[in-house]
Design an enzyme around this catalytic site. Structure first.
Site, PDB file in Angstrom:
ATOM      1  N   CYS A   1       0.818  -2.091  -0.209  1.00 14.13           N
ATOM      2  CA  CYS A   1      -0.052  -0.282  -0.044  1.00 14.13           C
ATOM      3  C   CYS A   1       0.883   1.284  -0.260  1.00 14.13           C
ATOM      4  CB  CYS A   1      -0.494   0.180   1.329  1.00 14.13           C
ATOM      5  SG  CYS A   1      -2.017  -1.021   1.059  1.00 14.13           S
TER       6      CYS A   1
ATOM      7  N   GLU B   1       0.588   3.592   2.256  1.00 15.03           N
ATOM      8  CA  GLU B   1       0.998   4.691   2.850  1.00 15.03           C
ATOM      9  C   GLU B   1       2.277   3.800   3.749  1.00 15.03           C
ATOM     10  OE1 GLU B   1      -1.701   3.160   2.111  1.00 15.03           O
ATOM     11  OE2 GLU B   1      -3.643   4.212   2.751  1.00 15.03           O
TER      12      GLU B   1
HETATM   13  N1  THU Z   1      -4.189   0.246  -1.215  1.00 11.73           N
HETATM   14  C1  THU Z   1      -3.252   1.347  -0.236  1.00 11.73           C
HETATM   15  O1  THU Z   1      -2.408   1.894  -1.298  1.00 11.73           O
HETATM   16  N2  THU Z   1      -3.824   1.696   0.180  1.00 11.73           N
HETATM   17  C2  THU Z   1      -4.952   1.425   1.880  1.00 11.73           C
HETATM   18  O2  THU Z   1      -4.896   2.119   2.211  1.00 11.73           O
HETATM   19  C3  THU Z   1      -6.073   0.230   1.045  1.00 11.73           C
HETATM   20  C4  THU Z   1      -5.233   0.205  -0.498  1.00 11.73           C
HETATM   21  C5  THU Z   1      -4.374   0.053  -2.060  1.00 11.73           C
HETATM   22  C6  THU Z   1      -3.765  -1.612  -2.290  1.00 11.73           C
HETATM   23  C7  THU Z   1      -4.030  -2.230  -3.944  1.00 11.73           C
HETATM   24  O3  THU Z   1      -2.622  -1.844  -4.179  1.00 11.73           O
HETATM   25  C8  THU Z   1      -5.231  -1.465  -4.217  1.00 11.73           C
HETATM   26  O4  THU Z   1      -5.334  -0.122  -3.321  1.00 11.73           O
HETATM   27  C9  THU Z   1      -5.961  -2.335  -3.640  1.00 11.73           C
HETATM   28  O5  THU Z   1      -6.373  -2.892  -2.971  1.00 11.73           O
END
Ligand code: THU
Length: 160
Positions: A73, A75
């Site tokens: 993710c 973050e």
């Molecule tokens: N994702 C994030 O980058 N941060 C989050 O807090 C939630 C999900 C990303 C992970 C994945 O690449 C995409 O969003 C779909 O879940």
């Protein structure tokens, strides 16, 4: 038996121009880096900008992988980069925005559970709360004064 109740407080800003100036800048950088996400599988792009107490701004976007769980993710990309490059710095503020390539996200999109736990580690370690601002592509921005509002009963080193 008795009950306890835990409350979480958030501030709501209607648009980016309503944010304090330094956060407008941080959120705009999160929007820019969101567009650089590598998200060919979900088509869901997330951008994060961190303001550190040394004045540096650290950015992250989600990085996906054909072996899905190997991706990361936005973050965690940002906070792990900050931890790796500026190990002594404290994270003061965090701006997050998420947008889908297939629909327009209009509600504030919060960090996932794993990211909350990862942010908790940094907040506990630095002993200074992290202000977290999060939004979708459009619409309101929610602000939490600390990760604690997003993760009541968080597990941290004090339990070990
Ligand atoms: N994702 C994030 O980058 N941060 C989050 O807090 C939630 C999900 C990303 C992970 C994945 O690449 C995409 O969003 C779909 O879940």
């Amino acid at each position: 038996m008795k009950e306890i109740s835990i409350t979480s407080k958030f501030s709501v800003y209607d648009t980016i121009p309503d944010l304090p100036l330094d956060i407008q800048n941080l959120m705009e950088q999160a929007v820019d880096v969101r567009k650089k996400a590598y998200a060919p599988y979900s088509n869901f792009r997330v951008g994060t900008a961190l303001l550190l107490d040394n004045g540096e701004i650290v950015l992250g976007s989600n990085q996906e992988n054909a072996a899905y769980p190997s991706g990361l993710c936005a973050e965690r990309v940002a906070i792990f980069y900050a931890g790796a490059i500026y190990p002594e710095a404290k994270i003061l503020k965090m701006a997050i925005t998420a947008a889908s390539d297939t629909n327009t996200t209009k509600s504030p999109i919060p960090p996932c559970g794993a990211c909350r736990q990862s942010i908790a580690e940094y907040e506990t370690r630095q002993d200074v709360p992290i202000e977290i601002y999060f939004m979708g592509e459009l619409g309101a921005i929610y602000k939490s004064d600390s990760l604690k509002n997003l993760l009541p009963f968080m597990f941290d080193k004090n339990f070990l």
